[in-house]
Scaffold this motif. Structure first.
Motif: not given
Ligand code: FAD
Length: 119
Positions: A70-74
């Motif tokens: 999730k954070e990587a995509v964000e």
């Protein structure tokens, strides 16, 4: 008559899937829209359910529990590229393959090598 091809084995499926995933990450926008982020997250989180090598899918599912995308995509392109490179390196390590230097992921999958090797 045309030469006939055979179903993909784990190696060929893997090579082609990495090509798709790394290339898609390298063309993910630096500042993705909400829709782009949500589609990318669906793509990645569906792999542990759908990837057609069940032991690979299981390993990926456990990895993603401790390293959620999730954070990587964000964060957009560069954080996603690095996250995926680290996922791939975990598989490389498990299979006894060499680690890939994640600083070079943009050259490998988008820009081509600085020495012009892919021109
Ligand atoms: P690949 O590992 O397919 O790599 C292709 C190319 O990607 C390399 O030539 C290199 O240029 C580049 N590359 C290598 N490492 C990185 C990196 N870290 N970041 C960016 N680019 C890189 N196989 C199994 O036997 N067991 C498994 O559990 C397993 N799990 C997998 C999980 C997933 C999600 C995927 C997509 C594949 C999995 N595979 C698994 C297949 C395996 O990873 C390889 O694809 C396969 O063994 C063929 O390896 P290869 O040597 O041709 O290179």
């Amino acid at each position: 008559s045309l030469p006939r091809d055979c179903p993909a084995d784990v190696e060929r499926l893997g090579r082609h899937t990495w090509t798709f995933l790394h290339t898609t990450a390298s063309y993910f926008p630096p500042s993705p829209s909400l829709a782009q982020k949500s589609s990318m997250l669906s793509l990645l989180t569906s792999l542990p359910t759908l990837y057609p090598c069940s032991s690979c899918a299981d390993e990926l599912g456990s990895y993603m529990k401790s390293h959620p995308p999730k954070e990587a995509v964000e964060g957009g392109r560069s954080t996603l590229e690095r996250w995926l490179c680290e996922v791939h390196n975990e598989v490389n390590e498990r299979l006894g393959k060499e680690a890939f230097n994640c600083d070079n992921v943009g050259q490998r999958w988008r820009d081509g090598w600085e020495d012009g090797r892919c021109d």
